[in-house]
Design a protein around this motif. Structure first.
Motif, PDB file in Angstrom:
ATOM      1  N   UNK A 338       0.837  -1.208   0.000  1.00  0.00           N
ATOM      2  CA  UNK A 338       0.000   0.000   0.000  1.00  0.00           C
ATOM      3  C   UNK A 338       0.872   1.257   0.000  1.00  0.00           C
ATOM      4  N   UNK A 339       0.259   2.349  -0.384  1.00  0.00           N
ATOM      5  CA  UNK A 339       0.895   3.675  -0.335  1.00  0.00           C
ATOM      6  C   UNK A 339       2.233   3.685  -1.056  1.00  0.00           C
ATOM      7  N   UNK A 340       2.312   3.000  -2.203  1.00  0.00           N
ATOM      8  CA  UNK A 340       3.522   3.012  -3.010  1.00  0.00           C
ATOM      9  C   UNK A 340       4.647   2.147  -2.492  1.00  0.00           C
ATOM     10  N   UNK A 341       4.387   1.366  -1.448  1.00  0.00           N
ATOM     11  CA  UNK A 341       5.433   0.507  -0.892  1.00  0.00           C
ATOM     12  C   UNK A 341       5.453  -0.835  -1.611  1.00  0.00           C
ATOM     13  N   UNK A 342       6.573  -1.521  -1.488  1.00  0.00           N
ATOM     14  CA  UNK A 342       6.638  -2.888  -2.011  1.00  0.00           C
ATOM     15  C   UNK A 342       6.095  -3.846  -0.965  1.00  0.00           C
ATOM     16  N   UNK A 343       5.509  -4.947  -1.405  1.00  0.00           N
ATOM     17  CA  UNK A 343       4.926  -5.925  -0.490  1.00  0.00           C
ATOM     18  C   UNK A 343       5.441  -7.322  -0.779  1.00  0.00           C
ATOM     19  N   UNK A 344       5.162  -8.211   0.134  1.00  0.00           N
ATOM     20  CA  UNK A 344       5.596  -9.601   0.019  1.00  0.00           C
ATOM     21  C   UNK A 344       4.406 -10.486   0.335  1.00  0.00           C
ATOM     22  N   UNK A 345       4.163 -11.506  -0.501  1.00  0.00           N
ATOM     23  CA  UNK A 345       3.049 -12.432  -0.291  1.00  0.00           C
ATOM     24  C   UNK A 345       3.565 -13.858  -0.393  1.00  0.00           C
TER      25      UNK A 345
END
Length: 602
Positions: A338-345
């Motif tokens: 969210x909010x332009x951040x990178x994520x991990x799934x």
């Protein structure tokens, strides 16, 4: 002109169904539900082309539940599903939809479950039947399933049933149902064999085609782990320890699982909390506030409880249980990045759930990367790295002189080497998480493609032998258990049951051989008699194990033999792809377990 908004209320569904939808958090119908529900309520046949994840379960179950006469205690709706996992999922969803309809019963019939359980359920009177083709056909042949009052039939994922070779069984079932009934068929693709069924068994169906608009973001790095070699809760702790995250959400399938996983994480020192549908709104808001302001690091939630959840600091999403549809998966992983951040799934996938993984990849048009379980060396390195960071932070403290002065006051041996003192203090400071972990057996990498071509039983047998050698356990005894391939048993079921019930390492489990009606397993002599006695009463897939001692396993020139004065192996006969020893009697009660092994002092 604005687009017309549809609601479930506008469709004319019964009040008990609408009440259940509100409890489940359904706000407005999906595109396939908007089109299919009115057609089915009007009595039309429906031919739907839709991918998994479009909401088709509710699209066919809601109108068919609406049409059922609960006062008539007979099967009125039949749903055919290609796998037992999908059959269970559909039956659970229908049970939730029908929970306020008084007297209406839903049952799932599938292979691997005991017949007596299904016989009792059918005798009680079931209105809504969900089942796999093979088991349904078997009940029809036995006369235990009567479809003479059937008003609705659903073929779910028809192309998958074609791929799995069930079409002939499906046609045999369709030939035995009343001519006057309503049919709904759903398929992601429409090959000629499926078209032939529609022409033969459907009456001028209304065709519905829903194009998938599911998209994902490249800012989320996705991977999956095939559940193998370790229980999911233990693996979860390992993955969390090796991941860098600010906050994490762990998605599970049931309310009870949220509490179980939360308890596991709390025991391992993680600041976590459960979020499920049983929580009142006040407690729910308090939990989310703790996650937002940093007082809570990990949230364990169900799909329903997590609807509308938006927390910017969530950088990791773990699918502890794979969702049954792709749309839910997209919604889950969308909680990160969210909010332009990178994520991990990260996604945990059981061996029998690979079909669901392929559906997700196909609809998202990407290949999800497979990852290995973190090893002990990785965990040790990670813990040492974090400990080193703590040391670097405390080196900047202004009060170190006070502690330096304490060194001379410690009553220790004279001329103690300062490095030895530092090592002792390091050992004390590590707390409950040791910095040096034993080289416990972690199974090697197995790609999902290799799983299709390798013999699973032989592979697992070799890896268990390797684990036993690493654990320095050599003496094993051979036992027979009264579950086999005909019961839907796989090696993982046996290993999981023994390891979980006995609360012991896989080191104590040796080779396992599956036969049609029984299996054999090697267990360490170090297992206590009390534990072995408990195994005799244990069940696997709801069938008693009836553990029976056969003999001692000895190793001669790298070849294992079994010795027991009461057990003689006769001529060997082929039984499927395994070896069957005709010396075994069917009535194994004549071979009681060695009483010496079950002495209470063992």
């Amino acid at each position: 002109m604005s687009k017309t908004e549809h609601s479930f209320t506008d469709m004319g569904l019964k009040a008990p169904i609408l009440k259940a939808l509100i409890d489940l958090g359904y706000e407005k119908p999906s595109p396939i539900q908007t089109i299919c529900i009115p057609h089915l309520l009007a009595g039309h046949d429906v031919l739907g082309m839709a991918q998994t994840g479009s909401g088709k379960t509710a699209a066919f179950s809601l109108p068919l539940l609406h049409n059922i006469n609960a006062e008539l205690s007979a099967p009125q709706v039949l749903v055919l599903a290609p796998t037992r996992e999908l059959a269970v999922q559909v039956s659970e969803a229908c049970t939730d939809f029908a929970k306020y309809i008084k007297g209406l019963n839903v049952v799932a019939l599938y292979g691997g479950q005991r017949y007596d359980i299904q016989f009792r359920a059918l005798k009680k009177g079931q209105h809504f039947i969900v089942g796999t083709p093979g088991r349904l056909l078997d009940h029809l042949k036995r006369g235990t399933l009567d479809l003479s009052n059937l008003i609705g039939l659903v073929l779910d994922e028809a192309d998958e049933m074609l791929r799995m070779g069930f079409i002939e069984d499906v046609e045999n079932i369709l030939a035995q149902i009343p001519a006057q009934h309503q049919t709904a068929l759903f398929s992601a693709t429409m090959p000629e064999a499926i078209r032939r069924i529609t022409r033969r068994f459907m009456n001028k169906p209304k065709e519905v085609c829903i194009r998938s608009n599911i998209t994902t973001t490249p800012d989320i790095k996705q991977s999956y782990w095939i559940v193998y070699g370790m229980r999911k809760n233990e693996a979860l702790v390992r993955f969390l320890e090796t991941e860098d995250f600010d906050a994490a959400i762990i998605f599970v399938r049931t309310k009870s699982a949220t509490l179980e996983v939360a308890q596991t994480l709390e025991q391992n020192g993680y600041n976590s909390a459960a979020l499920n549908g049983d929580m009142n709104q006040t407690l729910r808001e308090q939990t989310l506030d703790r996650l937002k302001d940093g007082r809570l690091d990990i949230l364990i939630a169900t799909d329903v409880a997590a609807r509308g959840l938006d927390v910017d600091r969530v950088s990791l999403v773990i699918n502890y249980d794979i969702p049954m549809d792709s749309e839910s998966y997209i919604h889950r992983i969308g909680r990160t990045g969210r909010a332009g951040r990178t994520g991990r799934a990260l996604l945990f996938v059981e061996k029998y759930e690979r079909r669901l993984l392929r559906n997700i990849e196909r609809i998202m048009k990407l290949t999800i990367q497979e990852v290995d379980l973190p090893t002990s060396d990785m965990l040790s390195a990670r813990r040492l790295e974090r400990f080193s960071e703590k040391v670097r932070i405390h080196l900047q403290s202004n009060d170190l002189n006070m502690y330096h002065a304490l060194l001379s006051k410690l009553q220790l041996e004279e001329n103690l080497d300062i490095t030895m003192l530092a090592a002792v203090l390091l050992k004390i400071a590590q707390g409950e998480r040791p910095l040096i972990l034993p080289s416990n057996p972690i199974l090697g990498h197995r790609s999902r493609r290799a799983l299709h071509v390798q013999d699973n039983t032989c592979q697992e047998k070799n890896e268990r032998s390797l684990r036993r050698e690493r654990c320095n356990i050599s003496e094993m005894d051979l036992y027979r258990i009264e579950v086999g391939r005909n019961d839907g048993i796989e090696v993982r079921h046996i290993v999981g049951a023994i390891a979980n019930e006995g609360n012991m390492s896989g080191c104590y489990i040796g080779n396992i051989k599956l036969f049609a009606s029984h299996s054999t397993i090697e267990l360490s002599k170090e297992i206590s008699g009390k534990t072995l006695s408990h195994f005799t009463r244990m069940r696997i897939l709801n069938k008693p194990m009836n553990l029976q001692f056969l003999g001692k396993v000895q190793s001669h020139n790298n070849r294992q033999t079994t010795t027991n004065s009461r057990v003689h192996y006769g001529n060997e006969k082929n039984e499927g792809n395994s070896r069957h020893f005709s010396g075994h009697r069917k009535n194994t009660m004549s071979m009681p377990i060695n009483r010496r092994r079950f002495n209470s002092n063992a």
